[in-house]
Design an enzyme around this catalytic site. Structure first.
Site, PDB file in Angstrom:
ATOM      1  N   HIS A 176       0.808  -1.216   0.000  1.00 55.27           N
ATOM      2  CA  HIS A 176       0.000   0.000   0.000  1.00 55.27           C
ATOM      3  C   HIS A 176       0.844   1.270   0.000  1.00 55.27           C
ATOM      4  CE1 HIS A 176      -4.042  -1.820   0.784  1.00 55.27           C
ATOM      5  NE2 HIS A 176      -3.270  -2.835   1.132  1.00 55.27           N
ATOM      6  N   ASP A 384       3.669   9.584  -1.023  1.00 48.13           N
ATOM      7  CA  ASP A 384       2.471   8.871  -0.591  1.00 48.13           C
ATOM      8  C   ASP A 384       2.154   7.793  -1.606  1.00 48.13           C
ATOM      9  OD1 ASP A 384       0.263   8.261   0.966  1.00 48.13           O
ATOM     10  OD2 ASP A 384      -0.391  10.333   1.124  1.00 48.13           O
TER      11      ASP A 384
END
Length: 476
Positions: A176, A384
């Protein structure tokens, strides 16, 4: 490290075996206290639970993870049609494996060394031990030929341990967070062992094509394997790696944004702020990767230069608590709160506040109300994997209004190309983009938002899970 106590699997499935298993560091539930004083469980917020819950229900599925209480051993239990299999962690293991290796070694390393990673052998040994325990829990619960989907950087050794114990399983892994370039990954003392752990999977999913490419480069350098395009050949096995960008439950967010209660709450938020012309919003975990300090610096300079004025513009900064036992996070909180205090002390008036700082977590309905109340969403992450906040904001804009200022260093920037893309390290450029968002015309806002909404409506979290699992099952 091969699993011990391996048993021969029969072709008949018993009552404790499951055809589909999700493995993550935490179970998808939180413990809560009922009105009668008894403990109960509540489903955790988040897109992963929303995406995989229906798949598990259809596939006789189970979820393996830690339940959140150190030193407590629990038997498997059910909750909302999900079978949950807790993995026990001691307080020392939480400190060494989770707070240590996962979040003070891997997290900063995988986020471009924004903070310096620490390398401690005791942390690594705890990481190996815990990953082995997770793999054992899966191996004892999986039916013959079951699909196992391992989630995220805390469990990168689980695929290998599972492959050794249960070669009959179909194993997927999804990362992720970003996967770092070779030149950064090379710093990790256990770089080969982690890669070999991941290569126990049949399919490896990453957020962005660059993350998959970084992983493949590292495999070429450190593992004795043949890499061709997105396929890795190890002996007689073939492992595939690719980009599967995660998304949100767009329908749920859109439906909440359309309810009269949430819309009224959004109006109330603006009234409570003194009805400024423009509301800017930042929503982040309090993490050094999120660029909160850069955002506050740019906003402060705009106020100082008179390009923005308190009363006309208010910034709401939601910074939910995160890893507060880790020293770097405690220091970040002190710095952010000190900066907010200085801005407000300098620019506040009796009637208006420059920055409304909220160090809380909020239920989804309140977050949707905040999105609706905001004219400009600021996502200034330094690195991110995806950033679902950006997608959630877009999902609430049924009228195609509002503006999204989005860091190019987020995975979301690959899909939301009509956002005002910024380099958060370029403070002058960030300031100009913030002003462009504040001053954007209704027609330009509608053009950009319409295209971004089309993207997330077509690519929601259910499609993400379906595409990954279909690819895992196809083995092509």
């Amino acid at each position: 490290m091969p699993a011990t106590g391996k048993t021969k699997k029969s072709t008949k499935k018993n009552a404790k075996e499951f055809d589909f298993i999700v493995v993550s560091n935490r179970l998808p539930v939180d413990r809560v206290r009922n009105a009668d004083g008894k403990d109960d469980w509540r489903r955790s917020p988040g897109g992963l639970v929303t995406a995989l819950g229906p798949v598990m229900a259809k596939s006789d599925g189970a979820w393996v993870g830690w339940h959140g209480a150190p030193g407590e051993k629990l038997d498997a239990f059910g909750h909302e049609n999900m079978k949950l299999i807790p993995v026990e962690l001691s307080a020392e293991e939480v400190e060494l494996y989770y707070e240590g290796f996962a979040n003070a070694t891997l997290w900063p390393l995988y986020h471009d060394v924004i903070a310096p990673p620490e390398f401690h052998r005791t942390w690594w040994e705890a990481y190996r031990t815990v990953n082995k325990r997770f793999a054992d829990a899966v191996a004892h619960s999986a039916a013959q030929g079951a699909i196992v989907w391992v989630q995220d950087y805390q469990l990168q050794l689980v695929p290998k341990y599972l492959r050794e114990a249960r070669p009959d399983l179909q194993i997927g892994f999804f990362n992720h967070i970003p996967f770092p370039p070779l030149e950064i990954y090379a710093q990790l003392p256990w770089r080969r062992a982690l890669l070999e752990g991941l290569l126990g999977a049949d399919l490896l999913g990453f957020q962005r094509p660059n993350d998959a490419s970084n992983f493949l480069r590292c495999v070429r350098r450190y593992v004795n394997a043949t890499v061709k395009q997105n396929q890795i050949t190890i002996g007689e096995r073939t492992v595939r790696a690719g980009a599967f960008p995660i998304s949100i439950d767009t329908a749920q967010i859109s439906a909440l944004a359309a309810t009269p209660e949430v819309q009224e709450r959004a109006k109330q938020i603006r009234r409570d702020l003194g009805n400024p012309k423009t509301v800017l919003l930042g929503v982040d975990r309090l993490d050094y990767t999120k660029g909160i300090r850069h955002r506050l610096k740019a906003f402060s300079e705009l106020l100082e230069e008179g390009r923005l004025n308190v009363g006309d513009v208010t910034l709401i900064q939601v910074a939910s608590p995160s890893r507060e036992r880790v020293e770097s996070y405690r220091m970040l909180r002190e710095e952010v709160e000190g900066t907010v205090g200085r801005i407000n002390g300098t620019f506040d008036t009796i009637q208006h506040t420059a920055v409304r700082y909220l160090h809380h977590s909020y239920p989804l309905a309140e977050m949707v109300a905040l999105y609706l109340a905001a004219d400009v969403m600021l996502v200034t992450a330094l690195r991110d994997g995806m950033n679902l906040v950006a997608k959630e904001y877009v999902a609430t804009r049924a009228n195609n209004d509002g503006a999204l200022v989005l860091s190019e260093f987020t995975g979301a920037a690959d899909q939301l190309r009509q956002a005002l893309l910024i380099n958060p390290h370029d403070i002058d450029g960030l300031k100009d983009s913030m002003m462009a968002a504040v001053e954007i015309s209704a027609s330009e806002s509608a053009r950009r938002m319409r295209l971004m909404r089309r993207q997330i409506l077509d690519h929601d979290v259910e499609r993400w899970s379906q595409e990954f699992l279909s690819s895992l099952r196809s083995k092509t």
